[in-house]
Design an enzyme around this catalytic site. Sequence first.
Site, PDB file in Angstrom:
ATOM      1  N   GLU A  46      56.437   2.621  45.760  1.00 33.95           N
ATOM      2  CA  GLU A  46      55.979   1.550  44.880  1.00 33.95           C
ATOM      3  C   GLU A  46      54.650   1.822  44.206  1.00 33.95           C
ATOM      4  OE1 GLU A  46      55.231  -0.255  49.096  1.00 33.95           O
ATOM      5  OE2 GLU A  46      56.675   1.082  48.168  1.00 33.95           O
ATOM      6  N   ASN A  47      53.941   2.880  44.613  1.00 33.17           N
ATOM      7  CA  ASN A  47      52.720   3.211  43.889  1.00 33.17           C
ATOM      8  C   ASN A  47      53.002   3.948  42.582  1.00 33.17           C
ATOM      9  OD1 ASN A  47      53.507   5.414  45.645  1.00 33.17           O
ATOM     10  ND2 ASN A  47      51.607   6.440  45.086  1.00 33.17           N
TER      11      ASN A  47
END
Length: 218
Positions: A46-47
């Site tokens: 998710e980064n």
Amino acid sequence: MLDKNGIAKRIAQELKDGYYVNLGIGIPTLVANHVPEGIAVEFQSENGVLGMGPFPVEGTEDADIINAGKQTITTMPGASFFDSATSFSMIRGQHIDLTILGAMQVSESGDIANWKIPGKMVKGMGGAMDLVASAQQIIVAMMHTNKAGISKLMQKCSLPLTGVHCVKKIVTNLAVIDIVPEGFRLLERAPGVSVREIQNATDGHLIVGKNTPEMLLS
């Protein structure tokens, strides 16, 4: 019983060709090291990474290429990098086929607590709430008990919840367990682990069949 890599190796058997998979922090990140031969999956973080590979060999790390847990990673051919808004559009748009998360507790009804212990400082929930609300399938990777020997598979979670009725399967160092309307259903036991040991380590209602096979990890 299994170590963390053993848990990851067993979860890797749940991967299917063409899956888009989000790997949470902790044990789930190890799954990228154990993808079965003959299938292709895309690991998302998710980064802002799509196309994560296994962890790098020591000495080849690139400090600018990391996962959500700030660990250095490798990327596969065709990998892409993007901002958090795009990453969470993928997650909230339900484009992730499978999410693999760590947890501090899971209840027999599929609730998960994995972001906060009251009284301890945390930076925030991160992407956990979005992941459990949007994933099509959630598998939890965790140790069966905490360091004090207290079960993490609960009748009801005592820690703040991340999501409710969302976990479908749990793989621990002792067992593979499905969550069904009646509670935890024992599917497999870790090599050398007895059904009685699993029962003693499980706080919630555990459904046990006549014959529970050992996990096959090869």
